[in-house]
Design a protein around this motif. Structure first.
Motif, mmCIF file in Angstrom:
data_model
loop_
_atom_site.group_PDB
_atom_site.id
_atom_site.type_symbol
_atom_site.label_atom_id
_atom_site.label_comp_id
_atom_site.label_asym_id
_atom_site.label_seq_id
_atom_site.Cartn_x
_atom_site.Cartn_y
_atom_site.Cartn_z
ATOM 1 N N HIS A 126 0.868 -1.111 0.089
ATOM 2 C CA HIS A 126 -0.025 0.097 0.098
ATOM 3 C C HIS A 126 0.764 1.244 0.053
ATOM 4 O O HIS A 126 0.268 2.405 -0.586
ATOM 5 N N ILE A 127 2.083 1.067 0.415
ATOM 6 C CA ILE A 127 2.938 2.421 0.637
ATOM 7 C C ILE A 127 3.402 2.825 -0.897
ATOM 8 O O ILE A 127 3.176 4.085 -1.199
ATOM 9 N N GLY A 128 3.645 1.934 -1.809
ATOM 10 C CA GLY A 128 3.992 2.154 -3.199
ATOM 11 C C GLY A 128 2.861 2.881 -3.857
ATOM 12 O O GLY A 128 3.040 3.818 -4.852
ATOM 13 N N ILE A 129 1.598 2.313 -3.502
ATOM 14 C CA ILE A 129 0.371 2.871 -4.312
ATOM 15 C C ILE A 129 0.135 4.191 -3.716
ATOM 16 O O ILE A 129 -0.296 5.296 -4.554
ATOM 17 N N VAL A 130 0.374 4.587 -2.493
ATOM 18 C CA VAL A 130 0.145 6.051 -2.242
ATOM 19 C C VAL A 130 1.259 6.875 -2.699
ATOM 20 O O VAL A 130 0.718 8.023 -2.929
ATOM 21 N N SER A 132 2.901 6.289 -5.359
ATOM 22 C CA SER A 132 2.602 6.490 -6.903
ATOM 23 C C SER A 132 1.253 6.566 -7.475
ATOM 24 O O SER A 132 0.881 7.845 -8.040
ATOM 25 N N ASN A 133 0.266 5.912 -7.384
ATOM 26 C CA ASN A 133 -1.115 5.945 -7.848
ATOM 27 C C ASN A 133 -1.825 7.418 -7.124
ATOM 28 O O ASN A 133 -2.522 8.091 -7.990
ATOM 29 N N LEU A 134 -1.684 7.685 -5.982
ATOM 30 C CA LEU A 134 -2.245 8.718 -5.349
ATOM 31 C C LEU A 134 -1.438 10.085 -5.797
ATOM 32 O O LEU A 134 -2.294 10.863 -6.273
ATOM 33 N N THR A 135 -0.198 10.089 -5.931
ATOM 34 C CA THR A 135 0.184 11.319 -6.253
ATOM 35 C C THR A 135 0.015 11.498 -7.881
ATOM 36 O O THR A 135 -0.317 12.863 -8.125
ATOM 37 N N ARG A 136 0.026 10.419 -8.530
ATOM 38 C CA ARG A 136 -0.254 10.759 -9.961
ATOM 39 C C ARG A 136 -1.732 11.013 -10.222
ATOM 40 O O ARG A 136 -2.033 11.753 -11.317
ATOM 41 N N ASN A 137 -2.548 10.740 -9.396
ATOM 42 C CA ASN A 137 -4.084 11.082 -9.559
ATOM 43 C C ASN A 137 -4.660 12.278 -8.800
ATOM 44 O O ASN A 137 -5.714 12.619 -8.831
ATOM 45 N N LEU A 138 -3.612 13.047 -8.154
ATOM 46 C CA LEU A 138 -4.145 14.199 -7.514
ATOM 47 C C LEU A 138 -4.769 15.417 -8.108
ATOM 48 O O LEU A 138 -6.016 15.804 -7.727
ATOM 49 N N ALA A 139 -4.137 15.488 -9.337
ATOM 50 C CA ALA A 139 -4.934 16.495 -10.140
ATOM 51 C C ALA A 139 -6.247 16.177 -10.494
ATOM 52 O O ALA A 139 -7.115 17.061 -10.586
#
Length: 361
Positions: A126-130, A132-139
């Motif tokens: 879950h750390i990698g998802i936070v 990568s995915n979260l950072t990438r989708n924030l906008a």
């Protein structure tokens, strides 16, 4: 009454083990690092109890006495080392993970194997998802985040012509929990009152359980964890909320593939895409969602509440920040990019966090 007897028994056992430990020389006594309290066996035991009631004063004493150096404070089964001054802090920051590990320190202080479960410790996907995915989708998620912030503030602090009073930290936690879960599990679950209560209470339970387990010797912790932690019951409660959602998404994945139409773009979906083996089970996914809530809610809430208090104490900063926000929003609207240009707001929040950490140590 029965619970109190068990508690007193465990504390008495821990006390006995601790005394025996300090009567025997230990390689981990760190003799080259000065201590705030005496280091002799019985006297250091007194220091442990003093730290429970005067921790802030003891840390301040060590900071004043050993400025720019490291010093140590006794905990029940170990010394806590505090470093001060830019030189040592920079050395600490640059230390590689195999020398000083934040992850292992967190595991130990929170007793993760017992409070969150060994799967969280040994498989931190879950750390990698936070990252990568979260950072990438924030906008892309920013409009949803702002929508939830507005709705949460409107409900928690209703607009009124008269002054109203609300408890700051408790109110902010409700807002942060709703907003975080708009990203974690989406609508309408993020607005479910019982679901929010579960996630807020889960963090409190984990921290309390860890505090108790850290007072006990290692061999007692597996038994004590059954008494003082309630992760299984929290997962059961979380299952009632999330199992129908997870089952529905798995069914859509089976029928239409992993990129099925109208697939929610939230953390639960990212977990379901990434999980392997046992981690794909509903119960394991529920625990992951509880875990990211644990990491998100209280830290953000405390930081924002401190900033709110600081703003109330220094109202001269309100107008400059308001003018900055209004001018940027007028030109660019509410976007992640616009937020990045609010340098006065960013500076104020950072300075508040510099003054008011999450804990004395």
């Amino acid at each position: 009454m029965e619970g109190n007897v068990v508690t007193y028994g465990l504390v008495a056992l821990a006390t006995l083990v601790y005394v025996l430990r300090w009567l025997k020389p230990s390689r981990s006594s760190l003799p080259d690092i000065p201590a705030v309290t005496p280091t002799a066996p019985i006297l250091s035991f007194y220091g442990v109890f003093k730290y429970f009631t005067h921790s802030r004063e003891m840390i301040q004493e060590g900071y004043d006495k050993y400025k720019g150096r490291a010093f140590k404070i006794p905990e029940v089964f170990r010394w806590m080392v505090i470093v001060t001054g830019p030189k040592l802090i920079e050395e600490l920051r640059k230390a590689p993970d195999d020398t000083l590990s934040f992850e292992e320190a967190t595991r130990e202080s929170l007793q993760v194997d017992y409070t969150l479960g060994p799967a969280i410790h040994h498989n931190g996907y879950h750390i990698g998802i936070v990252r990568s995915n979260l950072t990438r989708n924030l906008a892309a998620l920013f409009p949803d985040v702002r929508d939830e912030i507005v709705a949460a503030f409107t409900e928690a602090i209703p607009l009124s012509d008269d002054w109203i009073s609300v408890p700051a930290l408790e109110t902010v936690m409700q807002i942060v929990c709703r907003t975080s879960n708009r990203i974690f599990v989406g609508l309408p679950k993020c607005r479910d009152l019982d679901y929010r209560k579960l996630n807020i209470q889960f963090t409190v339970d984990v921290v309390k359980g860890a505090m108790i387990l850290n007072l006990l010797p290692t061999f007692v912790r597996p038994l004590a964890a059954r008494i003082f932690t309630n992760v299984p019951s929290s997962i059961d409660r979380g299952m009632k909320h999330l199992e129908p959602i997870i089952r529905q998404r798995y069914q859509a994945m089976e029928e239409y593939g992993s990129d099925y139409p109208d697939k929610p773009n939230d953390m639960l979906s990212w977990f379901m895409d990434e999980a392997k083996g046992e981690e794909r089970e509903v119960r394991a996914l529920v625990l992951r969602i509880l875990t990211v809530n644990f990491a998100a809610i209280h830290t953000s809430s405390m930081s924002f509440t401190h900033a709110l208090y600081r703003l109330a104490a220094n109202p001269e900063y309100i107008l400059p920040m308001r003018e900055e926000v209004e001018s940027i929003v007028k030109a660019e609207g509410w976007t992640k990019a616009a937020m990045g240009k609010m340098r006065k707001v960013d500076s104020f929040l950072k300075e508040s966090q510099r003054y008011h950490g999450l804990g004395s140590a």
